[in-house]
Design an enzyme around this catalytic site. Sequence first.
Site, PDB file in Angstrom:
ATOM      1  N   TRP A 124     -15.793  74.841 -27.145  1.00 31.25           N
ATOM      2  CA  TRP A 124     -16.894  74.584 -28.075  1.00 31.25           C
ATOM      3  C   TRP A 124     -17.566  73.292 -27.650  1.00 31.25           C
ATOM      4  O   TRP A 124     -16.955  72.214 -27.706  1.00 31.25           O
ATOM      5  CB  TRP A 124     -16.335  74.488 -29.509  1.00 31.25           C
ATOM      6  CG  TRP A 124     -17.236  73.944 -30.576  1.00 31.25           C
ATOM      7  CD1 TRP A 124     -16.982  72.876 -31.384  1.00 31.25           C
ATOM      8  CD2 TRP A 124     -18.513  74.451 -31.008  1.00 31.25           C
ATOM      9  NE1 TRP A 124     -18.013  72.685 -32.278  1.00 31.25           N
ATOM     10  CE2 TRP A 124     -18.970  73.635 -32.069  1.00 31.25           C
ATOM     11  CE3 TRP A 124     -19.319  75.519 -30.589  1.00 31.25           C
ATOM     12  CZ2 TRP A 124     -20.189  73.856 -32.711  1.00 31.25           C
ATOM     13  CZ3 TRP A 124     -20.536  75.728 -31.227  1.00 31.25           C
ATOM     14  CH2 TRP A 124     -20.957  74.909 -32.273  1.00 31.25           C
ATOM     15  N   SER A 167     -19.255  70.794 -28.629  1.00 34.46           N
ATOM     16  CA  SER A 167     -19.554  70.229 -29.946  1.00 34.46           C
ATOM     17  C   SER A 167     -20.516  69.052 -29.919  1.00 34.46           C
ATOM     18  O   SER A 167     -20.284  68.063 -29.209  1.00 34.46           O
ATOM     19  CB  SER A 167     -18.226  69.783 -30.560  1.00 34.46           C
ATOM     20  OG  SER A 167     -18.424  68.919 -31.647  1.00 34.46           O
ATOM     21  N   PHE A 227     -20.916  67.198 -32.581  1.00 31.80           N
ATOM     22  CA  PHE A 227     -20.177  66.186 -33.351  1.00 31.80           C
ATOM     23  C   PHE A 227     -19.293  65.360 -32.420  1.00 31.80           C
ATOM     24  O   PHE A 227     -19.275  64.128 -32.480  1.00 31.80           O
ATOM     25  CB  PHE A 227     -19.330  66.887 -34.416  1.00 31.80           C
ATOM     26  CG  PHE A 227     -18.516  65.959 -35.263  1.00 31.80           C
ATOM     27  CD1 PHE A 227     -19.031  65.403 -36.420  1.00 31.80           C
ATOM     28  CD2 PHE A 227     -17.207  65.641 -34.904  1.00 31.80           C
ATOM     29  CE1 PHE A 227     -18.277  64.537 -37.195  1.00 31.80           C
ATOM     30  CE2 PHE A 227     -16.445  64.781 -35.676  1.00 31.80           C
ATOM     31  CZ  PHE A 227     -16.981  64.222 -36.821  1.00 31.80           C
ATOM     32  N   ASP A 244     -23.797  62.221 -35.735  1.00 31.93           N
ATOM     33  CA  ASP A 244     -24.161  63.576 -35.290  1.00 31.93           C
ATOM     34  C   ASP A 244     -25.413  64.005 -36.054  1.00 31.93           C
ATOM     35  O   ASP A 244     -25.354  64.828 -36.963  1.00 31.93           O
ATOM     36  CB  ASP A 244     -22.978  64.516 -35.567  1.00 31.93           C
ATOM     37  CG  ASP A 244     -23.273  65.963 -35.215  1.00 31.93           C
ATOM     38  OD1 ASP A 244     -24.126  66.202 -34.337  1.00 31.93           O
ATOM     39  OD2 ASP A 244     -22.639  66.847 -35.831  1.00 31.93           O
ATOM     40  N   ASP A 273     -23.235  74.040 -28.587  1.00 30.56           N
ATOM     41  CA  ASP A 273     -23.744  73.721 -29.923  1.00 30.56           C
ATOM     42  C   ASP A 273     -25.132  73.103 -29.751  1.00 30.56           C
ATOM     43  O   ASP A 273     -25.236  71.927 -29.392  1.00 30.56           O
ATOM     44  CB  ASP A 273     -22.767  72.734 -30.569  1.00 30.56           C
ATOM     45  CG  ASP A 273     -23.222  72.207 -31.906  1.00 30.56           C
ATOM     46  OD1 ASP A 273     -24.219  72.723 -32.460  1.00 30.56           O
ATOM     47  OD2 ASP A 273     -22.560  71.269 -32.405  1.00 30.56           O
ATOM     48  N   ARG A 297     -26.219  80.236 -37.064  1.00 31.78           N
ATOM     49  CA  ARG A 297     -25.304  79.528 -37.972  1.00 31.78           C
ATOM     50  C   ARG A 297     -25.957  79.334 -39.337  1.00 31.78           C
ATOM     51  O   ARG A 297     -27.034  78.734 -39.432  1.00 31.78           O
ATOM     52  CB  ARG A 297     -24.936  78.193 -37.331  1.00 31.78           C
ATOM     53  CG  ARG A 297     -24.253  77.220 -38.255  1.00 31.78           C
ATOM     54  CD  ARG A 297     -23.644  76.126 -37.425  1.00 31.78           C
ATOM     55  NE  ARG A 297     -23.319  74.944 -38.178  1.00 31.78           N
ATOM     56  CZ  ARG A 297     -22.737  73.868 -37.647  1.00 31.78           C
ATOM     57  NH1 ARG A 297     -22.445  73.838 -36.353  1.00 31.78           N
ATOM     58  NH2 ARG A 297     -22.469  72.820 -38.392  1.00 31.78           N
ATOM     59  N   HIS A 353     -20.473  78.457 -42.130  1.00 34.02           N
ATOM     60  CA  HIS A 353     -19.760  77.185 -42.244  1.00 34.02           C
ATOM     61  C   HIS A 353     -19.559  76.835 -43.718  1.00 34.02           C
ATOM     62  O   HIS A 353     -20.426  77.123 -44.547  1.00 34.02           O
ATOM     63  CB  HIS A 353     -20.560  76.089 -41.542  1.00 34.02           C
ATOM     64  CG  HIS A 353     -19.742  74.932 -41.062  1.00 34.02           C
ATOM     65  ND1 HIS A 353     -18.365  74.872 -41.169  1.00 34.02           N
ATOM     66  CD2 HIS A 353     -20.105  73.764 -40.455  1.00 34.02           C
ATOM     67  CE1 HIS A 353     -17.938  73.737 -40.647  1.00 34.02           C
ATOM     68  NE2 HIS A 353     -18.962  73.046 -40.216  1.00 34.02           N
TER      69      HIS A 353
HETATM   70  C1  SPV Z   1     -19.767  70.406 -34.224  1.00 34.92           C
HETATM   71  O1  SPV Z   1     -18.576  70.348 -33.867  1.00 34.92           O
HETATM   72  O2  SPV Z   1     -20.654  69.740 -33.706  1.00 34.92           O
HETATM   73  C2  SPV Z   1     -20.145  71.306 -35.315  1.00 34.92           C
HETATM   74  C3  SPV Z   1     -19.140  71.706 -36.297  1.00 34.92           C
HETATM   75  O3  SPV Z   1     -21.303  71.649 -35.377  1.00 34.92           O
HETATM   76  S1  SPV Z   1     -19.281  70.601 -37.626  1.00 34.92           S
HETATM   77  O4  SPV Z   1     -19.129  69.272 -37.124  1.00 34.92           O
HETATM   78  O5  SPV Z   1     -18.234  70.966 -38.571  1.00 34.92           O
HETATM   79  O6  SPV Z   1     -20.585  70.778 -38.246  1.00 34.92           O
HETATM   80 MG    MG Z   2     -22.558  70.471 -34.308  1.00 34.20          MG
END
Ligand code: SPV
Ligand code: MG
Length: 274
Positions: A24, A26, A28, A38, A65, A139, A170
């Site tokens: 993933w 990500s 974040f 983020d 992402d 999403r 989510h």
């Molecule tokens: C990420 O990991 O960047 C996500 C998941 O988008 S969350 O942080 O839970 O939104």
């Molecule tokens: Mg994200």
Amino acid sequence: MTAMAAHNPLSARLAQDAGFGAIWGSGFELSASYAVPDANILSMGTHLEMMRAIASTVDIPLIADIDTGFGNAVNVSYVIPLYEAAGASAIVMEDKTFPKDTSLRADGRQELVRIEEFQGKIEAACAARRDPDFLIIARVEALIAGLGQEEALKRGLAYEQAGADAILIHSKQATPDQILSFVQAWTGKVPLVLVPTAYPQLTEADIAQLGKVGVVIYGNHAIRAAVGAMQAVFAQIRQDGGIQNVDAGLPSVKTIIGLQGDAHMRQIEARFLR
Ligand code: SPV
Ligand code: MG
């Protein structure tokens, strides 16, 4: 399939070695690794180049992402081929306004775009991909925004109709009820994607029993593991006034050299260095 978050090629390699089916990419984690929120503070280029570096390091698929797609449907049309060329196998795009705020932040700014607007962005993404097997995952942030299950289902079905290959739903509720209720009520044909960060008690075995869920994403466990490990070791070194008590418990320098791809370089050296 389970996807583990990564914020750089090393964390991606460790996730692959541990047996995860996908990475993933990500936002974040990458934001955290730059010590910024983020919230679209990092540029698309920074994320894109990290995806390229990760994809060129691991063999398992990379799910990138792309937050809100870095703008409107026009931006998305230009963004998708870049991520495809960088080696991603799929993207996840969320239905929030640009700039986004991160989903799990207390009292975050969670504003969604209109359903028709996001359908246009999904259609733009599908039209822009070169390989039909490159997955466009939409999403739904309606539960995160506090708009309830009915709105979330409506959006999920609308995004499927627009061509999404899967729907990521989510939730930040601390128990699985909200997600379980959504999954049960889901009548769409495409698989769902879950990110059980807020409700960690829901296991892969539980999720498999639900059917309907194709991918489970562990959204931030690489960066959290790294932060915890660094904090503990740094504190110990300061406390002890030296590295004498941490050395034996750390991965050896040899281990790190191995993770750098030493075996590959040795093959090159043996073959070409004269
Ligand atoms: C990420 O990991 O960047 C996500 C998941 O988008 S969350 O942080 O839970 O939104
Ligand atoms: Mg994200």
